[in-house]
Design a protein around this motif. Structure first.
Motif, PDB file in Angstrom:
ATOM      1  N   ALA A  10       0.846  -1.199   0.000  1.00 45.48           N
ATOM      2  CA  ALA A  10       0.000   0.000   0.000  1.00 45.48           C
ATOM      3  C   ALA A  10       0.877   1.243   0.000  1.00 45.48           C
ATOM      4  CB  ALA A  10      -0.909   0.003   1.221  1.00 45.48           C
ATOM      5  N   SER A  11       0.489   2.245  -0.740  1.00 42.85           N
ATOM      6  CA  SER A  11       1.297   3.449  -0.875  1.00 42.85           C
ATOM      7  C   SER A  11       1.127   4.354   0.329  1.00 42.85           C
ATOM      8  CB  SER A  11       0.867   4.214  -2.129  1.00 42.85           C
ATOM      9  OG  SER A  11      -0.439   4.725  -1.957  1.00 42.85           O
ATOM     10  N   GLY A  12       2.054   5.296   0.432  1.00 45.15           N
ATOM     11  CA  GLY A  12       1.944   6.292   1.486  1.00 45.15           C
ATOM     12  C   GLY A  12       0.673   7.107   1.356  1.00 45.15           C
ATOM     13  N   GLU A  13       0.253   7.377   0.123  1.00 45.90           N
ATOM     14  CA  GLU A  13      -0.980   8.130  -0.094  1.00 45.90           C
ATOM     15  C   GLU A  13      -2.187   7.388   0.458  1.00 45.90           C
ATOM     16  OE1 GLU A  13       1.285   7.564  -2.385  1.00 45.90           O
ATOM     17  OE2 GLU A  13       2.063   9.559  -2.874  1.00 45.90           O
ATOM     18  N   GLU A  14      -2.187   6.067   0.288  1.00 44.17           N
ATOM     19  CA  GLU A  14      -3.302   5.263   0.812  1.00 44.17           C
ATOM     20  C   GLU A  14      -3.321   5.289   2.329  1.00 44.17           C
ATOM     21  OE1 GLU A  14      -2.239   1.631  -1.132  1.00 44.17           O
ATOM     22  OE2 GLU A  14      -3.802   1.841  -2.650  1.00 44.17           O
ATOM     23  N   SER A  15      -2.152   5.173   2.947  1.00 42.77           N
ATOM     24  CA  SER A  15      -2.078   5.215   4.409  1.00 42.77           C
ATOM     25  C   SER A  15      -2.531   6.578   4.925  1.00 42.77           C
ATOM     26  CB  SER A  15      -0.635   4.943   4.876  1.00 42.77           C
ATOM     27  OG  SER A  15      -0.255   3.625   4.568  1.00 42.77           O
ATOM     28  N   ARG A  16      -2.100   7.622   4.251  1.00 41.15           N
ATOM     29  CA  ARG A  16      -2.477   8.980   4.666  1.00 41.15           C
ATOM     30  C   ARG A  16      -3.987   9.190   4.537  1.00 41.15           C
ATOM     31  NH1 ARG A  16      -2.777  14.401   3.577  1.00 41.15           N
ATOM     32  NH2 ARG A  16      -1.300  15.714   4.738  1.00 41.15           N
ATOM     33  N   ALA A  17      -4.543   8.718   3.418  1.00 43.40           N
ATOM     34  CA  ALA A  17      -5.986   8.850   3.195  1.00 43.40           C
ATOM     35  C   ALA A  17      -6.772   8.056   4.243  1.00 43.40           C
ATOM     36  CB  ALA A  17      -6.351   8.375   1.789  1.00 43.40           C
ATOM     37  N   LEU A  18      -6.265   6.887   4.593  1.00 39.55           N
ATOM     38  CA  LEU A  18      -6.925   6.062   5.603  1.00 39.55           C
ATOM     39  C   LEU A  18      -6.903   6.752   6.962  1.00 39.55           C
ATOM     40  CD1 LEU A  18      -8.311   3.427   6.418  1.00 39.55           C
ATOM     41  CD2 LEU A  18      -6.038   2.409   6.698  1.00 39.55           C
ATOM     42  N   LEU A  19      -5.780   7.357   7.311  1.00 40.02           N
ATOM     43  CA  LEU A  19      -5.686   8.087   8.579  1.00 40.02           C
ATOM     44  C   LEU A  19      -6.683   9.250   8.618  1.00 40.02           C
ATOM     45  CD1 LEU A  19      -1.814   8.103   9.012  1.00 40.02           C
ATOM     46  CD2 LEU A  19      -3.449   7.054  10.592  1.00 40.02           C
ATOM     47  N   LEU A  20      -6.820   9.949   7.505  1.00 39.49           N
ATOM     48  CA  LEU A  20      -7.794  11.049   7.440  1.00 39.49           C
ATOM     49  C   LEU A  20      -9.221  10.524   7.612  1.00 39.49           C
ATOM     50  CD1 LEU A  20      -6.264  13.165   4.543  1.00 39.49           C
ATOM     51  CD2 LEU A  20      -6.720  13.999   6.862  1.00 39.49           C
ATOM     52  N   GLU A  21      -9.526   9.417   6.945  1.00 38.85           N
ATOM     53  CA  GLU A  21     -10.866   8.828   7.035  1.00 38.85           C
ATOM     54  C   GLU A  21     -11.194   8.402   8.465  1.00 38.85           C
ATOM     55  OE1 GLU A  21     -13.183   4.792   5.528  1.00 38.85           O
ATOM     56  OE2 GLU A  21     -11.398   5.474   4.446  1.00 38.85           O
ATOM     57  N   ILE A  22     -10.272   7.704   9.109  1.00 38.28           N
ATOM     58  CA  ILE A  22     -10.511   7.225  10.471  1.00 38.28           C
ATOM     59  C   ILE A  22     -10.542   8.393  11.450  1.00 38.28           C
ATOM     60  CG2 ILE A  22      -9.625   5.779  12.342  1.00 38.28           C
ATOM     61  CD1 ILE A  22     -10.813   4.249   9.932  1.00 38.28           C
TER      62      ILE A  22
END
Length: 202
Positions: A10-22
């Motif tokens: 998973a890319s850094g962008e995906e991790s960042r987006a997931l953190l924003l969502e949660i």
């Protein structure tokens, strides 16, 4: 080794987006002060070091969510301006569509809406900007000949944003009414009023 819940590679962008969502979900459900970085990373199945790769602290991720809401809500408000030379028969239909698009965005992003409209210290600033953009739209539409020239466009803009905000909280987010239903109600009220035709013609 991939972190739990994170797809391998998973890319850094995906991790960042997931953190924003949660984070949006945590803030919306528990408020700013009760939300912890530890609860955000737990919900995202990521580590605290991963969190701090992207955000300085809890305040930083909250501010990004505030700004994200602000940018998107103002974009919807600007796009709601009626274009010149519309056929009279479709004006009301177009206004209902535009208000419905805004409400659909709010309904699809309930956590972000709770933050931007109700939890953020910038919520008054956001709503004031919506009022200004709506007034600019109305001034343009008055000049285009859609509405009466004696209208107090500032008062109408304030009333419209106030109605949207209140009905979002008590009708839209709880799922009592759908965006299209609320849009039709708001537009019918503002364009046609409450008097029946017999009393309106007296």
């Amino acid at each position: 080794m991939a972190e739990r819940g994170r797809p391998k590679g998973a890319s850094g962008e995906e991790s960042r987006a997931l953190l924003l969502e949660i984070a949006a979900k945590e803030f919306a459900q528990h408020g700013y002060h009760e939300t912890k970085v530890s609860s955000i990373v737990k919900g995202a199945s990521l580590s605290q070091p991963t969190f701090y790769l992207y955000f300085k602290n809890k305040e930083a991720i909250f501010e990004e969510l505030e700004d994200l809401f602000h940018i998107q809500i103002i974009d919807f408000t600007k796009k709601s301006r009626l274009q010149p030379e519309l056929e009279p028969k479709i004006i009301k239909e177009r206004i209902i569509y535009n208000v419905g698009q805004l409400l659909t965005f709010l309904a699809k992003n309930p956590d972000l809406t709770m933050i931007g409209f109700y939890l953020s210290t910038k919520s008054d600033e956001i709503k004031a900007r919506m009022v200004r953009e709506t007034k600019d739209n109305l001034d343009f539409e008055v000049e285009a000949g859609y509405f009466r020239k004696d209208l107090d466009t500032y008062m109408i803009a304030e009333a419209l944003i106030g109605i949207v905000e209140r009905l979002t909280f008590i009708q839209l987010l709880p799922g009592i009414k759908q965006p299209g239903e609320i849009a039709e109600f708001i537009v019918d009220l503002l364009l046609n009023g409450m008097l029946n035709e017999e009393n309106n013609n007296q």
